[in-house]
Scaffold this motif. Structure first.
Motif, PDB file in Angstrom:
ATOM      1  N   ASN A 181     -12.099 -40.196  31.987  1.00  0.00           N
ATOM      2  CA  ASN A 181     -12.446 -39.847  33.545  1.00  0.00           C
ATOM      3  C   ASN A 181     -11.411 -40.027  34.342  1.00  0.00           C
ATOM      4  OD1 ASN A 181     -15.175 -39.383  32.540  1.00  0.00           O
ATOM      5  ND2 ASN A 181     -15.828 -41.608  32.815  1.00  0.00           N
ATOM      6  N   VAL A 182     -10.174 -39.614  34.100  1.00  0.00           N
ATOM      7  CA  VAL A 182      -8.941 -39.564  35.089  1.00  0.00           C
ATOM      8  C   VAL A 182      -9.086 -38.193  35.601  1.00  0.00           C
ATOM      9  CG1 VAL A 182      -6.714 -40.130  35.466  1.00  0.00           C
ATOM     10  CG2 VAL A 182      -7.962 -41.345  33.771  1.00  0.00           C
ATOM     11  N   LYS A 183      -8.856 -38.225  36.780  1.00  0.00           N
ATOM     12  CA  LYS A 183      -8.580 -36.619  37.549  1.00  0.00           C
ATOM     13  C   LYS A 183      -7.433 -35.971  37.202  1.00  0.00           C
ATOM     14  CE  LYS A 183     -12.246 -36.919  40.408  1.00  0.00           C
ATOM     15  NZ  LYS A 183     -13.354 -36.703  39.895  1.00  0.00           N
ATOM     16  N   ALA A 184      -6.294 -36.654  36.943  1.00  0.00           N
ATOM     17  CA  ALA A 184      -4.905 -36.098  36.642  1.00  0.00           C
ATOM     18  C   ALA A 184      -4.941 -35.939  35.070  1.00  0.00           C
ATOM     19  CB  ALA A 184      -3.882 -36.972  37.185  1.00  0.00           C
ATOM     20  N   SER A 185      -4.039 -35.421  34.624  1.00  0.00           N
ATOM     21  CA  SER A 185      -3.911 -35.124  33.178  1.00  0.00           C
ATOM     22  C   SER A 185      -3.207 -36.335  32.457  1.00  0.00           C
ATOM     23  CB  SER A 185      -2.900 -33.793  32.714  1.00  0.00           C
ATOM     24  OG  SER A 185      -1.505 -33.865  33.349  1.00  0.00           O
ATOM     25  N   ARG A 186      -3.277 -36.706  31.358  1.00  0.00           N
ATOM     26  CA  ARG A 186      -2.671 -37.680  30.564  1.00  0.00           C
ATOM     27  C   ARG A 186      -2.246 -37.394  29.343  1.00  0.00           C
ATOM     28  NH1 ARG A 186      -4.709 -43.625  28.483  1.00  0.00           N
ATOM     29  NH2 ARG A 186      -2.788 -44.049  27.714  1.00  0.00           N
ATOM     30  N   LYS A 187      -0.977 -37.536  28.939  1.00  0.00           N
ATOM     31  CA  LYS A 187      -0.335 -37.442  27.692  1.00  0.00           C
ATOM     32  C   LYS A 187      -0.720 -38.324  26.594  1.00  0.00           C
ATOM     33  CE  LYS A 187       3.027 -34.842  27.063  1.00  0.00           C
ATOM     34  NZ  LYS A 187       4.131 -34.045  27.132  1.00  0.00           N
ATOM     35  N   VAL A 188      -1.119 -38.122  25.475  1.00  0.00           N
ATOM     36  CA  VAL A 188      -1.595 -39.107  24.327  1.00  0.00           C
ATOM     37  C   VAL A 188      -0.506 -38.583  23.316  1.00  0.00           C
ATOM     38  CG1 VAL A 188      -3.274 -39.719  22.933  1.00  0.00           C
ATOM     39  CG2 VAL A 188      -4.033 -39.335  25.379  1.00  0.00           C
ATOM     40  N   ASN A 189       0.136 -39.829  22.769  1.00  0.00           N
ATOM     41  CA  ASN A 189       0.863 -39.791  21.640  1.00  0.00           C
ATOM     42  C   ASN A 189       0.549 -40.730  20.632  1.00  0.00           C
ATOM     43  OD1 ASN A 189       2.961 -38.138  23.053  1.00  0.00           O
ATOM     44  ND2 ASN A 189       3.556 -39.797  24.260  1.00  0.00           N
ATOM     45  N   LEU A 190       0.158 -40.169  19.479  1.00  0.00           N
ATOM     46  CA  LEU A 190      -0.278 -41.108  18.328  1.00  0.00           C
ATOM     47  C   LEU A 190       0.740 -41.148  17.117  1.00  0.00           C
ATOM     48  CD1 LEU A 190      -3.955 -39.605  18.417  1.00  0.00           C
ATOM     49  CD2 LEU A 190      -2.942 -41.675  19.450  1.00  0.00           C
ATOM     50  N   LEU A 191       1.068 -42.018  16.700  1.00  0.00           N
ATOM     51  CA  LEU A 191       1.685 -42.269  15.356  1.00  0.00           C
ATOM     52  C   LEU A 191       0.857 -42.998  14.409  1.00  0.00           C
ATOM     53  CD1 LEU A 191       4.478 -41.933  13.971  1.00  0.00           C
ATOM     54  CD2 LEU A 191       4.796 -44.154  14.780  1.00  0.00           C
ATOM     55  N   VAL A 192       0.296 -42.241  13.413  1.00  0.00           N
ATOM     56  CA  VAL A 192      -0.793 -42.551  12.694  1.00  0.00           C
ATOM     57  C   VAL A 192      -0.365 -42.040  11.147  1.00  0.00           C
ATOM     58  CG1 VAL A 192      -2.624 -42.399  14.419  1.00  0.00           C
ATOM     59  CG2 VAL A 192      -1.865 -40.286  13.083  1.00  0.00           C
ATOM     60  N   ALA A 193      -1.283 -43.103  10.488  1.00  0.00           N
ATOM     61  CA  ALA A 193      -0.949 -42.547   8.693  1.00  0.00           C
ATOM     62  C   ALA A 193      -2.226 -41.689   8.412  1.00  0.00           C
ATOM     63  CB  ALA A 193      -1.044 -43.939   7.951  1.00  0.00           C
ATOM     64  N   VAL A 194      -2.027 -40.962   7.655  1.00  0.00           N
ATOM     65  CA  VAL A 194      -3.340 -40.255   7.106  1.00  0.00           C
ATOM     66  C   VAL A 194      -4.021 -41.140   5.784  1.00  0.00           C
ATOM     67  CG1 VAL A 194      -4.018 -37.890   6.283  1.00  0.00           C
ATOM     68  CG2 VAL A 194      -1.798 -38.025   7.691  1.00  0.00           C
ATOM     69  N   PHE A 195      -5.142 -41.160   5.989  1.00  0.00           N
ATOM     70  CA  PHE A 195      -5.779 -42.055   4.951  1.00  0.00           C
ATOM     71  C   PHE A 195      -6.442 -41.004   4.189  1.00  0.00           C
ATOM     72  CE2 PHE A 195      -6.357 -45.847   8.026  1.00  0.00           C
ATOM     73  CZ  PHE A 195      -5.307 -46.344   7.696  1.00  0.00           C
TER      74      PHE A 195
END
Length: 129
Positions: free
Chosen positions: A43-57
């Motif tokens: 619900n934020v008006k501005a853009s937000r970068k999301v970086n995920l470091l994840v394992a593939v299960f």
């Protein structure tokens, strides 16, 4: 008995040749932040970068499905489903569609991306608006 035969050594198969990654660990978004506080993130008006470091299960697909409605009705598209997790004990499902599913699923021979497999560690970067 001891095997006296020789074997062919290749630098490309050596575990000492680790891939080189370039990203800031401080910019990684933990999955539990996406799961527990979705309202604060989306619900934020501005853009937000999301970086995920994840394992593939788990990896399922890519499968071909026929679109039932909309502008692509009747067309076949690819769908790849994955279950991902990270060190915060967060677990999520991710669905990739069309060309992304083909690239990540290893169907696109022209892609420089290897097929995603169970056990892979992947870095996903996206900007949300």
């Amino acid at each position: 008995t001891q095997d006296t035969g020789s074997y062919s050594y290749s630098d490309t198969s050596s575990i000492a040749n680790f891939p080189s990654f370039h990203f800031n660990l401080h910019s990684v978004t933990p999955l539990d932040a996406l799961i527990t506080e979705p309202q604060g993130l989306w619900n934020v008006k501005a853009s937000r970068k999301v970086n995920l470091l994840v394992a593939v299960f788990e990896v399922e697909g890519p499968d071909t499905i026929r679109v039932k409605r909309g502008p692509d009705a009747g067309k076949d598209v690819s769908l790849l489903k994955m279950i991902l997790g990270d060190d915060t004990s967060g677990i999520c499902k991710l669905s990739a569609w069309r060309s992304v599913a083909e690239d990540w699923g290893g169907l696109n021979s022209k892609s420089s991306v290897d097929a995603v497999k169970k056990g892979d560690i992947v870095f996903l970067e996206s900007e949300w608006f």
